[in-house]
Motif scaffolding. Structure first.
Motif, PDB file in Angstrom:
ATOM      1  N   GLU A 293     125.289 -24.099  56.086  1.00  0.00           N
ATOM      2  CA  GLU A 293     126.316 -24.049  57.130  1.00  0.00           C
ATOM      3  C   GLU A 293     127.081 -25.361  57.223  1.00  0.00           C
ATOM      4  OE1 GLU A 293     124.611 -22.847  60.859  1.00  0.00           O
ATOM      5  OE2 GLU A 293     124.653 -20.725  60.309  1.00  0.00           O
ATOM      6  N   SER A 294     126.354 -26.482  57.153  1.00  0.00           N
ATOM      7  CA  SER A 294     127.010 -27.791  57.221  1.00  0.00           C
ATOM      8  C   SER A 294     127.967 -28.003  56.058  1.00  0.00           C
ATOM      9  CB  SER A 294     125.968 -28.913  57.222  1.00  0.00           C
ATOM     10  OG  SER A 294     125.206 -28.863  58.383  1.00  0.00           O
ATOM     11  N   SER A 295     127.561 -27.579  54.873  1.00  0.00           N
ATOM     12  CA  SER A 295     128.417 -27.754  53.701  1.00  0.00           C
ATOM     13  C   SER A 295     129.593 -26.790  53.698  1.00  0.00           C
ATOM     14  CB  SER A 295     127.599 -27.577  52.419  1.00  0.00           C
ATOM     15  OG  SER A 295     126.677 -28.629  52.275  1.00  0.00           O
ATOM     16  N   SER A 296     129.413 -25.594  54.229  1.00  0.00           N
ATOM     17  CA  SER A 296     130.489 -24.596  54.174  1.00  0.00           C
ATOM     18  C   SER A 296     131.488 -24.726  55.310  1.00  0.00           C
ATOM     19  CB  SER A 296     129.908 -23.183  54.149  1.00  0.00           C
ATOM     20  OG  SER A 296     129.298 -22.865  55.375  1.00  0.00           O
ATOM     21  N   GLU A 297     131.098 -25.324  56.430  1.00  0.00           N
ATOM     22  CA  GLU A 297     131.983 -25.341  57.591  1.00  0.00           C
ATOM     23  C   GLU A 297     133.257 -26.152  57.371  1.00  0.00           C
ATOM     24  OE1 GLU A 297     129.693 -26.839  60.847  1.00  0.00           O
ATOM     25  OE2 GLU A 297     129.652 -28.880  60.063  1.00  0.00           O
ATOM     26  N   MET A 298     133.244 -27.066  56.417  1.00  0.00           N
ATOM     27  CA  MET A 298     134.449 -27.848  56.138  1.00  0.00           C
ATOM     28  C   MET A 298     135.458 -27.075  55.304  1.00  0.00           C
ATOM     29  SD  MET A 298     133.003 -31.665  55.372  1.00  0.00           S
ATOM     30  CE  MET A 298     132.387 -31.209  53.765  1.00  0.00           C
ATOM     31  N   PHE A 299     135.007 -26.027  54.631  1.00  0.00           N
ATOM     32  CA  PHE A 299     135.853 -25.361  53.652  1.00  0.00           C
ATOM     33  C   PHE A 299     136.128 -23.888  53.943  1.00  0.00           C
ATOM     34  CE2 PHE A 299     133.252 -28.645  51.546  1.00  0.00           C
ATOM     35  CZ  PHE A 299     134.259 -29.553  51.290  1.00  0.00           C
ATOM     36  N   PHE A 300     135.267 -23.243  54.747  1.00  0.00           N
ATOM     37  CA  PHE A 300     135.402 -21.807  54.998  1.00  0.00           C
ATOM     38  C   PHE A 300     135.320 -21.492  56.479  1.00  0.00           C
ATOM     39  CE2 PHE A 300     134.214 -21.877  50.581  1.00  0.00           C
ATOM     40  CZ  PHE A 300     134.987 -20.875  50.044  1.00  0.00           C
ATOM     41  N   LYS A 301     135.990 -20.431  56.857  1.00  0.00           N
ATOM     42  CA  LYS A 301     135.928 -19.960  58.231  1.00  0.00           C
ATOM     43  C   LYS A 301     134.485 -19.578  58.552  1.00  0.00           C
ATOM     44  CE  LYS A 301     140.661 -18.354  58.109  1.00  0.00           C
ATOM     45  NZ  LYS A 301     141.573 -17.206  58.002  1.00  0.00           N
ATOM     46  N   PRO A 302     134.076 -19.707  59.814  1.00  0.00           N
ATOM     47  CA  PRO A 302     132.688 -19.409  60.184  1.00  0.00           C
ATOM     48  C   PRO A 302     132.264 -18.001  59.774  1.00  0.00           C
ATOM     49  CG  PRO A 302     133.853 -20.430  62.010  1.00  0.00           C
ATOM     50  CD  PRO A 302     134.882 -20.142  60.949  1.00  0.00           C
ATOM     51  N   GLY A 303     131.069 -17.911  59.231  1.00  0.00           N
ATOM     52  CA  GLY A 303     130.486 -16.621  58.882  1.00  0.00           C
ATOM     53  C   GLY A 303     130.948 -16.020  57.570  1.00  0.00           C
ATOM     54  N   THR A 304     131.824 -16.703  56.831  1.00  0.00           N
ATOM     55  CA  THR A 304     132.318 -16.107  55.592  1.00  0.00           C
ATOM     56  C   THR A 304     131.458 -16.465  54.382  1.00  0.00           C
ATOM     57  OG1 THR A 304     133.895 -17.916  55.282  1.00  0.00           O
ATOM     58  CG2 THR A 304     134.704 -15.935  56.351  1.00  0.00           C
ATOM     59  N   LEU A 305     130.922 -17.661  54.334  1.00  0.00           N
ATOM     60  CA  LEU A 305     130.044 -18.081  53.237  1.00  0.00           C
ATOM     61  C   LEU A 305     128.692 -18.420  53.842  1.00  0.00           C
ATOM     62  CD1 LEU A 305     129.886 -18.656  50.196  1.00  0.00           C
ATOM     63  CD2 LEU A 305     130.551 -21.005  50.699  1.00  0.00           C
ATOM     64  N   CYS A 306     127.689 -17.581  53.565  1.00  0.00           N
ATOM     65  CA  CYS A 306     126.409 -17.680  54.264  1.00  0.00           C
ATOM     66  C   CYS A 306     125.225 -17.665  53.309  1.00  0.00           C
ATOM     67  CB  CYS A 306     126.240 -16.493  55.216  1.00  0.00           C
ATOM     68  SG  CYS A 306     127.526 -16.335  56.425  1.00  0.00           S
ATOM     69  N   TYR A 307     124.160 -18.279  53.758  1.00  0.00           N
ATOM     70  CA  TYR A 307     122.866 -18.207  53.088  1.00  0.00           C
ATOM     71  C   TYR A 307     122.216 -16.888  53.498  1.00  0.00           C
ATOM     72  CZ  TYR A 307     118.001 -19.434  52.011  1.00  0.00           C
ATOM     73  OH  TYR A 307     116.714 -19.452  51.530  1.00  0.00           O
ATOM     74  N   ALA A 308     121.638 -16.161  52.544  1.00  0.00           N
ATOM     75  CA  ALA A 308     121.045 -14.844  52.823  1.00  0.00           C
ATOM     76  C   ALA A 308     119.536 -14.919  53.076  1.00  0.00           C
ATOM     77  CB  ALA A 308     121.347 -13.884  51.676  1.00  0.00           C
ATOM     78  N   PHE A 309     119.033 -16.092  53.390  1.00  0.00           N
ATOM     79  CA  PHE A 309     117.636 -16.316  53.765  1.00  0.00           C
ATOM     80  C   PHE A 309     116.648 -15.872  52.694  1.00  0.00           C
ATOM     81  CE2 PHE A 309     119.847 -16.973  57.637  1.00  0.00           C
ATOM     82  CZ  PHE A 309     119.095 -17.917  58.318  1.00  0.00           C
ATOM     83  N   SER A 310     116.988 -16.143  51.456  1.00  0.00           N
ATOM     84  CA  SER A 310     116.088 -15.901  50.336  1.00  0.00           C
ATOM     85  C   SER A 310     116.402 -16.928  49.258  1.00  0.00           C
ATOM     86  CB  SER A 310     116.277 -14.482  49.798  1.00  0.00           C
ATOM     87  OG  SER A 310     115.417 -14.255  48.712  1.00  0.00           O
ATOM     88  N   SER A 311     115.361 -17.435  48.634  1.00  0.00           N
ATOM     89  CA  SER A 311     115.543 -18.449  47.593  1.00  0.00           C
ATOM     90  C   SER A 311     114.338 -18.452  46.681  1.00  0.00           C
ATOM     91  CB  SER A 311     115.744 -19.823  48.226  1.00  0.00           C
ATOM     92  OG  SER A 311     114.664 -20.123  49.092  1.00  0.00           O
ATOM     93  N   ARG A 312     114.509 -19.072  45.528  1.00  0.00           N
ATOM     94  CA  ARG A 312     113.403 -19.152  44.571  1.00  0.00           C
ATOM     95  C   ARG A 312     113.568 -20.362  43.682  1.00  0.00           C
ATOM     96  NH1 ARG A 312     116.999 -15.756  43.961  1.00  0.00           N
ATOM     97  NH2 ARG A 312     116.061 -14.076  45.072  1.00  0.00           N
ATOM     98  N   LEU A 313     112.460 -20.760  43.106  1.00  0.00           N
ATOM     99  CA  LEU A 313     112.452 -21.857  42.135  1.00  0.00           C
ATOM    100  C   LEU A 313     112.057 -21.304  40.782  1.00  0.00           C
ATOM    101  CD1 LEU A 313     110.562 -24.673  44.083  1.00  0.00           C
ATOM    102  CD2 LEU A 313     113.023 -24.465  43.734  1.00  0.00           C
ATOM    103  N   THR A 314     112.622 -21.875  39.744  1.00  0.00           N
ATOM    104  CA  THR A 314     112.227 -21.545  38.384  1.00  0.00           C
ATOM    105  C   THR A 314     111.685 -22.810  37.751  1.00  0.00           C
ATOM    106  OG1 THR A 314     113.982 -19.889  38.248  1.00  0.00           O
ATOM    107  CG2 THR A 314     113.009 -20.624  36.165  1.00  0.00           C
ATOM    108  N   GLU A 315     110.400 -22.788  37.459  1.00  0.00           N
ATOM    109  CA  GLU A 315     109.776 -23.947  36.829  1.00  0.00           C
ATOM    110  C   GLU A 315     110.296 -24.105  35.412  1.00  0.00           C
ATOM    111  OE1 GLU A 315     107.672 -26.133  38.232  1.00  0.00           O
ATOM    112  OE2 GLU A 315     107.749 -25.067  40.138  1.00  0.00           O
ATOM    113  N   ARG A 316     110.555 -25.345  35.051  1.00  0.00           N
ATOM    114  CA  ARG A 316     111.025 -25.645  33.698  1.00  0.00           C
ATOM    115  C   ARG A 316     110.181 -26.781  33.149  1.00  0.00           C
ATOM    116  NH1 ARG A 316     117.051 -26.912  34.359  1.00  0.00           N
ATOM    117  NH2 ARG A 316     116.194 -28.224  35.968  1.00  0.00           N
TER     118      ARG A 316
END
Length: 153
Positions: free
Chosen positions: A48-71
């Motif tokens: 949210e902090s990174s997107s608020e400078m560039f996009f209107k509120p609620g348009t670019l959002c995190y979908a509350f899911s993430s993962r790591l890929t070990e390398r």
């Protein structure tokens, strides 16, 4: 069909590059720790902090899911489930963050019209309309269709 997916990925990547640049200023160890511990609210705050400078509120959002890929012998790759939503355009995508690479891969689309050329046009228009003036990139709608690779570096 694959070329339309690559074109949609390219459009997203081009239009969120300032957001990506801001997000990449964050220490990757912070993101990795929060992905490991499933601290999705912390990741959401950063997005949210990174997107608020560039996009209107609620348009670019995190979908509350993430993962790591070990390398082998390097920092894990981070994948964040993201969502772009503006007017009748909803595009879920993955934002991949590695040491020297940031990429976008489409996870699906829901556009009002299913025709590929119209869908890409709707996506391009929605991305342009959702943006707030970007002091790092003063592109016009024509710039959103300039040829560039589907992944940002």
């Amino acid at each position: 069909m694959a070329s339309n997916i690559r074109e949609a990925e390219r459009l997203i990547c081009i239009n969120i590059k300032s957001f990506i640049a801001d997000l990449c200023l964050i220490d990757k160890s912070f993101l990795i720790e929060n992905v490991i511990n499933a601290n999705h609210n912390n990741i959401n705050d950063v997005i949210e902090s990174s997107s608020e400078m560039f996009f209107k509120p609620g348009t670019l959002c995190y979908a509350f899911s993430s993962r790591l890929t070990e390398r082998y012998n390097t920092v894990p790759a981070i994948s964040l489930d993201m969502r772009f939503s503006h007017k009748h355009v909803l595009v879920p995508f993955l934002l991949h963050i590695e040491d020297d690479f940031v990429g976008v891969s489409l996870a699906g689309t829901k556009l009002e019209n299913k025709s590929p050329s119209i869908a890409l046009s709707q996506l391009s228009d929605a991305l342009y309309e959702a943006r707030i003036y970007d002091r790092f990139n003063s592109s016009s709608p024509q710039d959103t269709i300039s040829p560039q690779p589907p992944f940002c570096h």
